[in-house]
Design an enzyme around this catalytic site. Structure first.
Site, PDB file in Angstrom:
ATOM      1  N   TRP A  83       0.828  -1.208   0.000  1.00 41.43           N
ATOM      2  CA  TRP A  83       0.000   0.000   0.000  1.00 41.43           C
ATOM      3  C   TRP A  83       0.861   1.255   0.000  1.00 41.43           C
ATOM      4  O   TRP A  83       0.524   2.263  -0.621  1.00 41.43           O
ATOM      5  CB  TRP A  83      -0.910   0.009   1.235  1.00 41.43           C
ATOM      6  N   HIS A  84       1.999   1.189   0.678  1.00 38.97           N
ATOM      7  CA  HIS A  84       2.873   2.361   0.751  1.00 38.97           C
ATOM      8  C   HIS A  84       3.613   2.596  -0.563  1.00 38.97           C
ATOM      9  O   HIS A  84       4.082   3.712  -0.807  1.00 38.97           O
ATOM     10  CB  HIS A  84       3.874   2.201   1.892  1.00 38.97           C
TER      11      HIS A  84
END
Length: 617
Positions: A406-407
């Site tokens: 997600w990052h």
């Protein structure tokens, strides 16, 4: 001439300037908020007009932060509003599911286009031995209206797209589950999706938490006003004193060129970064909570003194709480949680492991992944009793690896997510062991790394040997004390657990920080090199005689770091007490303290204001 000057001034105000985004730390934001609050005070008791006004100013805020990417936010607002309406209007279950799947897929498609285009292009090139480059089709189509205005060779990441996309997905899913009714008015829904305090860096606000608030009459008690001012000042102090000062004067310099600094300096930069990223992100959240509270809205708590956590599992219940809860409710539990693992679980873990192999581009990583998969497969087939343990933990690893992804689609983020998952898994094994088993485990770990250090000399094994040795020594002292004294010193046990957890979390941050602030096209190579160089310095030979001079040279940095950690570790009841004392102070005293805080903050202002770290996610 005066009229032309005034028109030029208005054009400056209402145009996008990449060099002057509306950051909470800039005067421009507070001038913007003063105007917004003045308008809000005239409309606060007329719900529809108030919500429409806040929706429009939130769009303006995002435009000033991200330019024409505001069109993505507008698209997300309208699309998800009608997707939820479609779910609610469908009488057949298949129709509801169709709306849900299409809704979630389109949200993810937009996110993937902007955030993972470089990764997918790289994967395709590796698979088919092609040499395609990223091409920005949206820029190409936009240039049909404004020739050659946008570059088609790069895809920029809209600020905060991960946050408002996850927020929109949670809304659509909650409507499908029947947990909330769809918002009736597009203006109300737009206000929920785009509310500017938490728009670009969270927290991720659930519709069930926020939507009921938009129908309530406005109220702001004296205590709420005092708390709002406290949170704003607290956030500014965290961001501009702890985060920015540490970053500009020490951390960024070391990470930019680790080989120019000693192992001790690299180590201290790593520990200081743990404080920096917390002060930066929680500082943003504090300001967002305070600004929202002044307008009568409650945003959820996003941090709960995470460096007080006594184990990695507890850490993730205290850090970025809104994302942790989102991943739990919309990924971990639907996959089966700690009860079961279905087809989706194994498809996801295989996909993520393939991503790991593609990102790493290292033979040893491929061999390691294949070996782990082979061992787990044998355990599942040959040892049925281990099946439940594997199934219950594989969903957790999926969630942590996805959290890393997600990052960003970077090898370093995947390592960071995987290490956190392994830390949680190790703690689950550790907590149920007897004292003797814990002692044998830590001794075995220490001896293993010691042998690796002797026969396979490498900085990473030096580091592992030192850490495991300290861990074994602490465990030994604790076991001996409990054995011979027949009791446990609770505060010492807690302090040791907190320290070990903080050290573990800090070393995982090596990979997180190395992958940050980089163009996606170069993130993997540069980030991995930075991490390797820092490990080489920290795990290499130290010249201990230099440490006193380093401590003196950076005395302000180290004193500030120590002060920040001490404040963080203060008992929660003490913090709650001084928050309430501040909230009940007379207004003139609050004003005076605000002026003093602003004066102190001004002394730490750097020439180049630093963006919030999580803007890039």
């Amino acid at each position: 001439m005066e009229g032309a000057g005034f028109l030029s001034y208005l054009k400056t105000i209402f145009s996008f300037n990449e060099a002057q985004p509306l950051l909470f730390t800039q005067f421009y934001f507070w001038a913007f908020f003063f105007v917004v609050f003045a308008g809000f005070s005239q409309l606060c008791n007329r719900r529809l007009m108030r919500n429409a006004f806040l929706f429009l100013v939130s769009l303006f805020f995002y435009f000033k932060t991200s330019g024409l990417f505001v069109l993505i936010l507008i698209f997300s607002t309208f699309y998800n509003f009608f997707a939820a309406k479609g779910i609610a209007a469908s009488r057949k279950q298949w129709g509801r599911r169709l709306w849900l799947y299409v809704g979630v897929c389109i949200n993810l498609a937009v996110l993937f286009y902007f955030k993972y285009a470089y990764f997918f292009t790289d994967v395709y090139n590796n698979l088919f031995h092609t040499h395609f480059k990223v091409f920005n089709y949206l820029a190409y189509w936009a240039n049909a209206f404004d020739v050659h205005h946008f570059s088609v060779d790069v895809i920029l990441l809209p600020v905060g797209i991960s946050f408002f996309t996850f927020q929109a997905i949670s809304y659509v899913v909650d409507v499908y589950r029947g947990e909330i009714a769809p918002v009736r008015n597009i203006l109300d829904f737009g206000f929920y999706i785009s509310f500017f305090p938490g728009l670009v860096a969270g927290p991720i606000v659930r519709a069930s938490q926020f939507v009921p608030q938009i129908y309530k009459p406005y109220s702001l008690s004296r205590r709420q006003f005092g708390l709002a001012v406290f949170w704003i000042l607290n956030g500014l102090l965290k961001k501009m004193i702890l985060s920015d000062y540490l970053a500009v004067n020490f951390i960024d310099r070391v990470f930019a060129n680790p080989l120019m600094y000693t192992g001790f300096e690299n180590l201290m930069a790593l520990f200081a970064y743990s404080l920096q990223v917390y002060a930066d992100f929680s500082g943003y959240t504090d300001i967002a909570i305070g600004v929202a509270m002044l307008m009568g809205f409650q945003l959820p708590k996003n941090f709960n003194s995470p460096y007080k956590a006594q184990n990695p599992s507890q850490f993730w219940k205290r850090w970025h709480i809104s994302l942790s809860n989102w991943l739990k409710d919309y990924l971990y539990i639907p996959l089966g949680g700690n009860r079961r693992a279905g087809v989706a679980t194994y498809l996801m873990i295989v996909s993520i492991l393939l991503i790991v192999i593609f990102l790493a581009k290292q033979l040893w990583v491929t061999v390691l992944v294949v070996s782990v998969v082979a061992v787990l497969t044998v355990c599942l087939v040959v040892f049925p009793k281990t099946r439940k343990a594997i199934n219950t933990n594989i969903n957790m690893m999926n969630t942590m690896l996805f959290g890393g992804l997600w990052h960003g689609a970077s090898w370093n983020f995947m390592i960071w997510g995987g290490l956190n998952g392994l830390g949680i898994l190790a703690y689950k094994i550790w907590r149920n062991r007897s004292d003797l088993q814990k002692l044998l485990l830590t001794l075995s770990l220490f001896l293993l790394f010691l042998l690796m250090k002797l026969f396979l000399p490498a900085p990473i094994f030096n580091l592992a040997a030192v850490w495991s040795g300290i861990f074994f020594a602490g465990t030994l002292v604790g076991v001996l004390y409990r054995t011979f004294c027949k009791k446990e010193v609770r505060w010492a046990s807690v302090a040791w657990s907190v320290l070990m957890t903080f050290v573990f979390v800090t070393f995982t941050r090596l990979f997180f920080r190395s992958g940050s602030n980089l163009n996606p096209a170069e993130a993997n190579e540069v980030a991995w090199q930075t991490a390797q160089n820092m490990v080489a310095q920290i795990g290499g030979k130290w010249d201990v005689s230099l440490i006193p001079s380093i401590l003196y040279e950076y005395k302000n940095i180290f004193l500030l770091f120590a002060l920040g950690m001490l404040v963080h570790w203060l008992p929660e009841r003490f913090k709650r007490r001084y928050r309430l004392v501040f909230a009940h102070l007379p207004r003139p005293v609050v004003l005076l303290l605000t002026v003093v805080c602003i004066f102190v903050i001004y002394q730490f202002v750097t020439s180049d204001l630093q963006s919030f770290i999580y803007f890039q996610f």
